[in-house]
Motif scaffolding. Structure first.
Motif, PDB file in Angstrom:
ATOM      1  N   ALA A 256      14.617   4.726 -19.751  1.00 25.31           N
ATOM      2  CA  ALA A 256      15.909   4.138 -20.042  1.00 25.31           C
ATOM      3  C   ALA A 256      14.232   2.503 -19.978  1.00 25.31           C
ATOM      4  O   ALA A 256      14.459   1.313 -20.540  1.00 25.31           O
ATOM      5  CB  ALA A 256      17.180   3.529 -19.672  1.00 25.31           C
ATOM      6  N   LYS A 257      13.926   3.016 -18.578  1.00 25.92           N
ATOM      7  CA  LYS A 257      12.936   1.364 -17.670  1.00 25.92           C
ATOM      8  C   LYS A 257      11.631   1.324 -19.077  1.00 25.92           C
ATOM      9  O   LYS A 257      10.926   0.507 -19.001  1.00 25.92           O
ATOM     10  CB  LYS A 257      12.123   1.897 -16.739  1.00 25.92           C
ATOM     11  N   PHE A 258      11.655   2.384 -19.843  1.00 20.95           N
ATOM     12  CA  PHE A 258      10.253   1.792 -21.234  1.00 20.95           C
ATOM     13  C   PHE A 258      10.422   0.810 -22.205  1.00 20.95           C
ATOM     14  O   PHE A 258       9.851  -0.232 -22.285  1.00 20.95           O
ATOM     15  CB  PHE A 258       9.645   3.087 -22.399  1.00 20.95           C
ATOM     16  N   ARG A 259      11.587   0.406 -21.927  1.00 23.47           N
ATOM     17  CA  ARG A 259      11.858  -1.217 -22.610  1.00 23.47           C
ATOM     18  C   ARG A 259      11.079  -2.357 -21.860  1.00 23.47           C
ATOM     19  O   ARG A 259      11.285  -3.288 -22.811  1.00 23.47           O
ATOM     20  CB  ARG A 259      13.159  -1.177 -23.015  1.00 23.47           C
ATOM     21  N   LYS A 260      11.136  -2.197 -20.990  1.00 23.51           N
ATOM     22  CA  LYS A 260       9.849  -2.676 -20.209  1.00 23.51           C
ATOM     23  C   LYS A 260       8.671  -3.591 -20.383  1.00 23.51           C
ATOM     24  O   LYS A 260       8.057  -4.646 -20.416  1.00 23.51           O
ATOM     25  CB  LYS A 260      10.355  -2.883 -18.615  1.00 23.51           C
ATOM     26  N   ASN A 261       8.518  -2.758 -21.442  1.00 31.00           N
ATOM     27  CA  ASN A 261       7.501  -2.435 -21.805  1.00 31.00           C
ATOM     28  C   ASN A 261       6.816  -3.440 -22.628  1.00 31.00           C
ATOM     29  O   ASN A 261       5.789  -4.064 -22.721  1.00 31.00           O
ATOM     30  CB  ASN A 261       6.790  -1.319 -22.829  1.00 31.00           C
ATOM     31  N   LYS A 262       8.099  -4.224 -23.259  1.00 25.98           N
ATOM     32  CA  LYS A 262       8.364  -5.321 -24.056  1.00 25.98           C
ATOM     33  C   LYS A 262       7.810  -6.599 -23.376  1.00 25.98           C
ATOM     34  O   LYS A 262       7.267  -7.649 -24.094  1.00 25.98           O
ATOM     35  CB  LYS A 262       9.746  -5.603 -25.491  1.00 25.98           C
ATOM     36  N   ASP A 263       8.475  -6.450 -22.149  1.00 22.49           N
ATOM     37  CA  ASP A 263       8.143  -7.584 -21.533  1.00 22.49           C
ATOM     38  C   ASP A 263       6.456  -6.761 -20.566  1.00 22.49           C
ATOM     39  O   ASP A 263       6.834  -8.848 -19.576  1.00 22.49           O
ATOM     40  CB  ASP A 263       8.886  -6.980 -20.108  1.00 22.49           C
ATOM     41  N   GLY A 264       5.340  -7.068 -21.360  1.00 22.82           N
ATOM     42  CA  GLY A 264       4.035  -6.566 -20.372  1.00 22.82           C
ATOM     43  C   GLY A 264       4.195  -5.093 -19.295  1.00 22.82           C
ATOM     44  O   GLY A 264       2.589  -5.485 -18.553  1.00 22.82           O
ATOM     45  N   MET A 265       5.012  -4.749 -18.938  1.00 26.89           N
ATOM     46  CA  MET A 265       5.014  -3.591 -18.438  1.00 26.89           C
ATOM     47  C   MET A 265       3.964  -2.264 -19.030  1.00 26.89           C
ATOM     48  O   MET A 265       3.474  -2.243 -20.466  1.00 26.89           O
ATOM     49  CB  MET A 265       6.311  -2.585 -18.300  1.00 26.89           C
ATOM     50  N   LYS A 266       3.588  -1.225 -18.261  1.00 28.98           N
ATOM     51  CA  LYS A 266       2.580  -0.758 -19.142  1.00 28.98           C
ATOM     52  C   LYS A 266       3.098   0.795 -18.555  1.00 28.98           C
ATOM     53  O   LYS A 266       2.196   1.801 -17.773  1.00 28.98           O
ATOM     54  CB  LYS A 266       1.100  -0.638 -17.759  1.00 28.98           C
ATOM     55  N   LEU A 267       3.803   1.073 -18.765  1.00 28.14           N
ATOM     56  CA  LEU A 267       4.348   2.608 -18.473  1.00 28.14           C
ATOM     57  C   LEU A 267       3.930   3.854 -20.008  1.00 28.14           C
ATOM     58  O   LEU A 267       3.902   3.336 -21.113  1.00 28.14           O
ATOM     59  CB  LEU A 267       6.174   2.579 -18.367  1.00 28.14           C
ATOM     60  N   GLY A 268       3.279   4.574 -19.528  1.00 23.45           N
ATOM     61  CA  GLY A 268       3.021   6.151 -20.353  1.00 23.45           C
ATOM     62  C   GLY A 268       3.840   7.085 -20.294  1.00 23.45           C
ATOM     63  O   GLY A 268       4.008   7.605 -19.143  1.00 23.45           O
ATOM     64  N   LEU A 269       3.969   7.596 -21.216  1.00 27.41           N
ATOM     65  CA  LEU A 269       4.346   9.236 -20.827  1.00 27.41           C
ATOM     66  C   LEU A 269       3.655  10.090 -20.622  1.00 27.41           C
ATOM     67  O   LEU A 269       2.481   9.348 -21.047  1.00 27.41           O
ATOM     68  CB  LEU A 269       4.910   9.933 -22.419  1.00 27.41           C
ATOM     69  N   THR A 314      21.417   5.701 -27.337  1.00 22.55           N
ATOM     70  CA  THR A 314      19.904   6.050 -28.309  1.00 22.55           C
ATOM     71  C   THR A 314      18.839   5.339 -28.049  1.00 22.55           C
ATOM     72  O   THR A 314      17.289   5.640 -27.890  1.00 22.55           O
ATOM     73  CB  THR A 314      20.374   7.053 -29.646  1.00 22.55           C
ATOM     74  N   VAL A 315      18.638   3.998 -28.392  1.00 22.81           N
ATOM     75  CA  VAL A 315      17.546   2.961 -28.136  1.00 22.81           C
ATOM     76  C   VAL A 315      17.141   3.184 -26.359  1.00 22.81           C
ATOM     77  O   VAL A 315      15.708   2.793 -26.429  1.00 22.81           O
ATOM     78  CB  VAL A 315      18.145   1.319 -28.187  1.00 22.81           C
ATOM     79  N   ASP A 316      17.533   3.693 -25.417  1.00 20.17           N
ATOM     80  CA  ASP A 316      16.593   3.854 -23.812  1.00 20.17           C
ATOM     81  C   ASP A 316      16.449   5.121 -23.903  1.00 20.17           C
ATOM     82  O   ASP A 316      15.970   6.089 -22.791  1.00 20.17           O
ATOM     83  CB  ASP A 316      18.237   3.802 -23.060  1.00 20.17           C
ATOM     84  N   GLY A 317      16.399   6.191 -25.113  1.00 20.48           N
ATOM     85  CA  GLY A 317      15.996   7.652 -25.183  1.00 20.48           C
ATOM     86  C   GLY A 317      16.761   8.890 -24.640  1.00 20.48           C
ATOM     87  O   GLY A 317      16.282   9.771 -24.691  1.00 20.48           O
ATOM     88  N   GLU A 331      12.652   3.506 -30.400  1.00 19.78           N
ATOM     89  CA  GLU A 331      12.777   3.199 -28.991  1.00 19.78           C
ATOM     90  C   GLU A 331      11.641   3.424 -28.536  1.00 19.78           C
ATOM     91  O   GLU A 331      11.060   4.149 -28.961  1.00 19.78           O
ATOM     92  CB  GLU A 331      13.689   4.806 -29.168  1.00 19.78           C
ATOM     93  N   ALA A 332      11.580   2.950 -26.958  1.00 17.31           N
ATOM     94  CA  ALA A 332      10.044   2.654 -26.851  1.00 17.31           C
ATOM     95  C   ALA A 332       9.673   3.474 -25.464  1.00 17.31           C
ATOM     96  O   ALA A 332       8.176   3.039 -26.040  1.00 17.31           O
ATOM     97  CB  ALA A 332      10.747   1.566 -25.191  1.00 17.31           C
ATOM     98  N   SER A 333      10.149   4.810 -25.530  1.00 20.94           N
ATOM     99  CA  SER A 333       8.846   5.414 -24.777  1.00 20.94           C
ATOM    100  C   SER A 333       8.329   6.379 -25.787  1.00 20.94           C
ATOM    101  O   SER A 333       7.379   6.603 -25.243  1.00 20.94           O
ATOM    102  CB  SER A 333       9.935   6.258 -23.627  1.00 20.94           C
TER     103      SER A 333
END
Length: 370
Positions: A256-269, A314-317, A331-333
């Motif tokens: 769910a935290k990967f949605r913060k990537n649209k605000d500039g976060m740099k999270l990768g799996l 489901t939008v949060d994975g 879904e962001a991740s």
């Protein structure tokens, strides 16, 4: 530490039978259920996600049945439903509980709630998620900062125990987040060989340990490597994926935290991580025994198992246990491409997870303080 792998399923089996299609009417026609539900009045639904407010509202719009969604933490929901059952004053109709072992032990086994699988879903949902019913699976994954690395800097879970990552693994404190101790116990119970194989792949030799399992040894070493412990996934994600982070962290977070990537976060799996890149944590859907709105409650459970009903999650994975429902493209991740790399959760040993929580917390605390 003596962690028993044996537990009694008798009470649980009885609780599940109370909620089975046989008890609730396997021949329930959906339209008949809708008609009955509309005659019952307002429905109250609890969940640990704020998305339940939207889900309840959209349920109301779809069926013309007033439903109120309330967000609360799993322990609060369990306490509310337990007290209502003991007082024979049931106000809560349905709950979506993310703490499966606690829900089974404190609600299902005592008979405060029942598990209900809609008849038209029984051939779709894998049997392992029907006894009791798990509605959705929440992925918890290992993540890294894509601004620091082009790909995940680790390929094996055991690398988190190396000096290189001492103090640079971010995660919620396992003593306050049951999903972690349940993961520990699930790995020890069902995936010991996979952890031993991963150790040999990393270090070139077989694991030698005085602990009862490879996972216990991993937990001991990880804790001793002094991870950065946070109070929330949000804080862990910020440590890992901040775009201007001066220090390099990897760690465990919800998709769910990967949605913060649209605000500039740099999270990768960390895809391809051995033996697993994370785990799928189930949320149970339960109905209060003695609910004044049994048809509406069953209809809401059915709704949660549909594309529309579970869409806000489901939008949060989060993955529906109904295999007909896939994750949305937005879904962001991107976890949908790697779901087979997540540790499957065994519902049939959830009671063991509950029984061993304190032992895992003790092992963590003793190792962390060394």
């Amino acid at each position: 530490m003596n962690l028993s792998r044996h537990f009694c399923l008798g009470t649980l089996a009885t609780a599940v039978l109370l909620g089975s299609s046989a008890a609730h009417g396997a021949s329930d026609d959906l339209q008949t259920l809708i008609t009955q539900a509309r005659q019952e009045g307002a429905l109250t639904v609890y969940a640990s996600t704020g998305k339940i407010v939207k889900q309840a509202r959209e349920f109301s719009e779809k069926y013309g049945i007033k439903a109120v969604g309330v967000k609360a933490k799993a322990p609060q929901i369990i306490e509310i439903m337990s007290r209502e059952a003991k007082a024979h004053n049931v106000k809560t109709d349905v709950a979506l509980l993310e703490d499966t072992p606690a829900a089974i032990t404190q609600l299902l086994n005592p008979g405060a709630v029942v598990s209900y699988v809609p008849a038209d879903m029984q051939h779709k949902i894998p049997l392992r998620y029907q006894q009791p019913l798990a509605v959705v699976l929440a992925p918890n994954v290992v993540s890294y900062n894509t601004a620091h690395h082009q790909q995940c800097p680790i390929t094996n879970l055991w690398q988190l125990t190396l000096p290189k990552w001492k103090g640079h693994v971010a995660m919620q404190d396992p003593t306050g987040k049951p999903a972690y101790t349940d993961w520990f116990n699930q790995m020890a119970t069902h995936y010991d060989q996979q952890m031993r194989d991963a150790y040999q792949q990393q270090f070139g030799q077989k694991l030698v340990t005085h602990e009862h399992s490879a996972m216990a040894e991993f937990v001991k070493r990880l804790a001793a490597n002094r991870p950065l412990l946070t109070h929330s996934d949000t804080n862990a994600a910020a440590a890992i994926g901040a775009p201007d982070a001066k220090q390099d962290f990897v760690g465990f977070i919800s998709t769910a935290k990967f949605r913060k990537n649209k605000d500039g976060m740099k999270l990768g799996l960390c895809a391809g991580l051995k033996p697993f890149m994370g785990w799928k944590y189930p949320s149970l859907g339960v109905i209060a025994k003695g609910s004044a709105h049994p048809a509406a409650a069953k209809l809401f459970i059915h709704y949660l198992l549909t594309q529309q009903g579970i869409a806000p999650q489901t939008v949060d994975g989060k993955m529906s246990t109904n295999p007909d429902i896939s994750l949305p493209a937005k879904e962001a991740s991107g976890i949908g491409r790697y779901r087979n790399q997540l540790m499957p959760f065994h519902m049939d040993t959830a009671s063991s997870d509950w029984q061993q929580r304190q032992d895992w917390q003790d092992l963590w605390n003793l190792s962390y303080m060394q």
